[in-house]
Every structure is written in C-alpha cells, then in structure tokens.
Write a protein that holds these residues in place. Structure first.
Motif, short mmCIF file in Angstrom:
data_model
loop_
_atom_site.label_atom_id
_atom_site.label_comp_id
_atom_site.label_asym_id
_atom_site.label_seq_id
_atom_site.Cartn_x
_atom_site.Cartn_y
_atom_site.Cartn_z
N PHE A 37 0.96 -1.08 -0.11
CA PHE A 37 0.29 0.01 0.03
C PHE A 37 0.83 1.26 -0.08
O PHE A 37 1.77 1.32 0.64
N VAL A 38 0.58 2.24 -0.75
CA VAL A 38 1.28 3.47 -0.82
C VAL A 38 0.04 4.70 -0.88
O VAL A 38 -0.52 4.53 -1.90
N ALA A 56 -3.54 0.97 13.23
CA ALA A 56 -4.91 0.53 13.99
C ALA A 56 -5.67 -0.70 13.00
O ALA A 56 -6.04 -1.68 13.37
N GLU A 57 -5.80 -0.30 11.62
CA GLU A 57 -6.46 -1.05 10.76
C GLU A 57 -5.57 -2.58 10.56
O GLU A 57 -6.22 -3.65 10.41
N ILE A 58 -4.26 -2.39 10.48
CA ILE A 58 -3.40 -3.64 10.40
C ILE A 58 -3.56 -4.30 11.53
O ILE A 58 -3.50 -5.64 11.47
N ALA A 59 -3.47 -3.83 12.69
CA ALA A 59 -3.77 -4.67 13.78
C ALA A 59 -5.06 -5.19 13.92
O ALA A 59 -5.08 -6.44 14.02
N LYS A 60 -6.14 -4.54 13.35
CA LYS A 60 -7.52 -5.06 13.73
C LYS A 60 -7.37 -6.11 12.60
O LYS A 60 -8.15 -7.38 12.74
N ARG A 64 -8.39 -10.18 13.27
CA ARG A 64 -9.69 -10.99 12.79
C ARG A 64 -9.33 -12.02 11.56
O ARG A 64 -9.94 -13.12 11.59
N PHE A 65 -8.18 -11.70 10.69
CA PHE A 65 -8.04 -12.79 9.68
C PHE A 65 -6.67 -13.47 10.05
O PHE A 65 -5.48 -13.08 9.34
N THR A 66 -6.48 -14.24 11.06
CA THR A 66 -5.40 -15.15 11.38
C THR A 66 -5.29 -16.09 10.37
O THR A 66 -6.22 -16.67 9.76
N VAL A 67 -4.03 -16.40 9.85
CA VAL A 67 -3.78 -17.56 8.84
C VAL A 67 -2.88 -18.55 9.53
O VAL A 67 -1.82 -18.32 10.32
N HIS A 83 -7.64 -4.42 1.89
CA HIS A 83 -8.32 -4.09 3.00
C HIS A 83 -7.95 -2.48 3.23
O HIS A 83 -8.64 -1.48 3.50
N LEU A 84 -6.60 -2.11 3.16
CA LEU A 84 -5.93 -0.89 3.37
C LEU A 84 -6.47 0.16 2.42
O LEU A 84 -6.77 0.97 2.87
N TYR A 85 -6.51 -0.13 1.26
CA TYR A 85 -7.31 0.74 0.22
C TYR A 85 -8.36 1.14 0.35
O TYR A 85 -8.83 2.27 -0.01
N LYS A 86 -9.49 0.01 0.91
CA LYS A 86 -10.70 0.42 0.94
C LYS A 86 -10.88 1.47 2.22
O LYS A 86 -11.55 2.32 1.97
#
Length: 133
Positions: A37-38, A56-60, A64-67, A83-86
C-alpha cells in the motif's frame, strides 16, 4: 520518518510515514521489498492521522484474519492491501468532503464581498481578464 514493523508467522511487514518533497507518503511493505500500500498526502496532519488509522487497521486485520503457516503470502498481502486501500479511500473521501465544504464557503464569502465592492466601481474601471495568447 516513522516506522513500525509487524510480524505474521515468518513474514515481516513494515508500515512507514516519510516526507517526500513537498508532501508526505504513508506506506506498507512486505519486508521492505514489495509495496502493498502507498498513499500520498499534501498536509502533514492528514498524513499523520492516516498513519495512525492505518496502523490500527493493520492490527485489527491481523486479529480478525489469522492465517496458518501454509497460507500463500502473495494472496494474504493482496488481501491486506485491498483492505488498506478500502479504508484509505474512505478516509480520503471524508477529508476531501471537508476541504470541498470549506472552499465552497470561502468562495461564497468572497463572491458576496466582490458584489459589495463592485458597486463602487465605475463601468470604465472594470477590465476584462487577459487571455493567454
């Protein structure tokens, strides 16, 4: 320059905020190599605000989406980038709406002031705007 590192299994990620010429750049990379993302900003305050939201979004997202260990890294980074771009465009939309509203109000005030001032001008004083040749 601000840097924050993240780890997801054996993969490392880096979030950064740096000044770039007359603007600011906030980004998220896969181990510092491949950009996920940039985002570019003109105002430092907006860039800092987005950097906080992005972290904060990266942490959430990671909660939420553990792999598992066999998850394809490229797919996961693409998913995270989307997700980040959204959220980035939701933020930009909110900020642009505020700027648009502020400048619309400014133009209304200046138009009103122009109408008041133009009453005192003689018709011969008004000169047309020069056109480029």
């Amino acid at each position: 320059m601000k840097i924050k590192t993240y780890k997801n299994g054996k993969n490392g990620y880096t979030a950064y905020l740096k000044d770039l010429g007359t603007g600011w750049e906030a980004g998220f990379t896969n181990g510092g190599n491949k950009p996920i993302f940039v985002g570019n900003f003109i105002h430092a305050a907006e860039a800092s605000e987005w950097y906080q939201i992005m972290n904060a979004e990266i942490a959430k997202f990671n909660k939420r989406f553990t792999v598992g260990t066999h998850c394809p890294t490229e797919w996961y980074t693409s998913f995270m980038g989307g997700h980040l771009y959204k959220h980035y465009y939701m933020f930009v939309n909110r900020v642009l709406t505020q700027h648009c509203r502020r400048y619309e109000q400014m133009v209304e005030r200046e138009t009103k002031k122009y109408r008041q001032m133009s009453k005192n001008w003689y018709p011969g004083e008004k000169s047309p705007f020069l056109k480029a040749s």
